[in-house]
Scaffold this active site. Sequence first.
Site, PDB file in Angstrom:
ATOM      1  N   PHE A 128       0.994  -1.024   0.085  1.00  0.00           N
ATOM      2  CA  PHE A 128      -0.014   0.076   0.015  1.00  0.00           C
ATOM      3  C   PHE A 128       0.842   1.149  -0.169  1.00  0.00           C
ATOM      4  CE2 PHE A 128      -2.522   3.621   1.671  1.00  0.00           C
ATOM      5  CZ  PHE A 128      -3.597   3.421   1.032  1.00  0.00           C
ATOM      6  N   ASP A 176       9.290   2.459   1.542  1.00  0.00           N
ATOM      7  CA  ASP A 176       8.260   3.208   1.887  1.00  0.00           C
ATOM      8  C   ASP A 176       8.004   2.927   3.621  1.00  0.00           C
ATOM      9  OD1 ASP A 176       5.658   3.950   3.046  1.00  0.00           O
ATOM     10  OD2 ASP A 176       4.590   3.469   1.194  1.00  0.00           O
ATOM     11  N   LYS A 215       2.728   9.777   8.701  1.00  0.00           N
ATOM     12  CA  LYS A 215       2.004   9.306   9.794  1.00  0.00           C
ATOM     13  C   LYS A 215       2.657   9.642  11.156  1.00  0.00           C
ATOM     14  CE  LYS A 215      -0.220   5.112   7.781  1.00  0.00           C
ATOM     15  NZ  LYS A 215      -1.399   5.386   8.144  1.00  0.00           N
TER      16      LYS A 215
HETATM   17  N1  PLP Z   1       2.494   4.018   2.486  1.00  0.00           N
HETATM   18  C1  PLP Z   1       2.190   3.357   3.442  1.00  0.00           C
HETATM   19  C2  PLP Z   1       3.107   2.202   3.869  1.00  0.00           C
HETATM   20  C3  PLP Z   1       0.815   3.429   4.179  1.00  0.00           C
HETATM   21  O1  PLP Z   1       0.641   2.615   5.174  1.00  0.00           O
HETATM   22  C4  PLP Z   1       0.188   4.534   3.852  1.00  0.00           C
HETATM   23  C5  PLP Z   1      -1.068   4.741   4.755  1.00  0.00           C
HETATM   24  O2  PLP Z   1      -1.754   4.023   5.428  1.00  0.00           O
HETATM   25  C6  PLP Z   1       0.414   5.357   2.952  1.00  0.00           C
HETATM   26  C7  PLP Z   1       1.544   5.234   2.257  1.00  0.00           C
HETATM   27  C8  PLP Z   1      -0.478   6.639   2.344  1.00  0.00           C
HETATM   28  O3  PLP Z   1      -0.157   7.521   3.514  1.00  0.00           O
HETATM   29  P1  PLP Z   1      -1.385   8.805   3.466  1.00  0.00           P
HETATM   30  O4  PLP Z   1      -2.683   8.214   3.726  1.00  0.00           O
HETATM   31  O5  PLP Z   1      -0.794   9.701   4.444  1.00  0.00           O
HETATM   32  O6  PLP Z   1      -1.263   9.302   2.210  1.00  0.00           O
END
Ligand code: PLP
Length: 387
Positions: free
Chosen positions: A123, A210, A239
């Site tokens: 994700f 990520d 986050k």
């Molecule tokens: N990358 C990862 C690993 C995530 O868990 C998330 C959100 O859950 C995101 C990216 C996306 O972040 P945002 O919701 O702040 O755009």
Amino acid sequence: MSNYRPLDISFARGEGAWLWDQSGERYLDALCGIGVTGLGHAHPAITQAICEQAGQLIHTSNIYNINKQQQLAEKLALISGMSRTFFCNSGAEANEAAIKLARLHGHQKDISEPRIIVTEGSFHGRTMATLTATGNRKVQAGFEPLVQGFIRVPYNDLEAIKTVAEEHNDISAILVEPIQGEGGIQIPDADYLTEIGQLCKQNNWLFMLDEVQTGMGRTGNWFAFQQQDLLPDVVTLAKGLGNGVPIGACLASGPAADLFQPGHHGSTFGGNPLVCNTALAVINTIEQDKLLPRISQLNDILLQGLQQKIGTMDAVISIRGQGLMLAIELDRPCTELVSHALKLGLLINVTTENVIRLLPPFILNDEQAEDIINIINDLVRSFLEES
Ligand code: PLP
């Protein structure tokens, strides 16, 4: 708009690991707004940082130097070993920045249409490029045409990446989560990241991690990659970085740190004094209160406690986790456990339909950790008896 399906509850205030709803009912927060409020709610140091900065200066623009942004970039470099940072406002935006870096890197290698390796079950966000990078059809369905330039491999499968390296010469980068969060707290083999790093070096690909969910202490180190002896080219954060104020960051090291030149990328709000002062307070608090070792200690307490109470049940496939990123995987769908837990005064989440996900705050005390174990025990036992 109707893009969310909220539970029938709204919170009025919070303090530490506790939340109170509008009618004064108290709840233990073992989810932290999906991995965001690691320092809990209404932390005095964070409140102070926000209030003081709001009283001085909230926003100017990136057309001027921003002192607090420079301080935060220096601090992030210190704790990560990376060298430079681009600031934005969310995880998806941080990954967009990483994707743009990968494209620039590819063009520097004279690849006209460079591609990024991404994994199944990942994700990376909800913007067009990041939902394309995401390895979940549900996130993509209805939004075609998707963005070009991605190639997908199974997670935790080094051979698949080696095959891509042999068969394709248009790759510029790999983007991967050190632990898949939304994908069900999937922890890869110990050598997975190190080997990817080596493949990236051999093939001149950018090694992009990520760490939006795993970063900022969540796994017991500042960053999950620090559990191994490696340095990625790009790391994305959001986050936990702002404990609830919207801030994202894309960190880079080596040549990747100099790919962006003036005009390549930008953000009106990104890295403004308010969010940067808050993120500085987050880092200082984690350091001063020695929370990183505490996160590992809490991991032991929670994993051992859960293992003892429910680990031997047939329906419990696995109890796993690093730091305060924990999963209880059941042998059946269990999404209704979220509302059952709420009735017992506990906030949890279920991913991939059968994985109970816990992302509790770093400031949890031992008693609260025991409460989580006991409530999960009751919850899982009564659910399994009824289903
Ligand atoms: N990358 C990862 C690993 C995530 O868990 C998330 C959100 O859950 C995101 C990216 C996306 O972040 P945002 O919701 O702040 O755009």
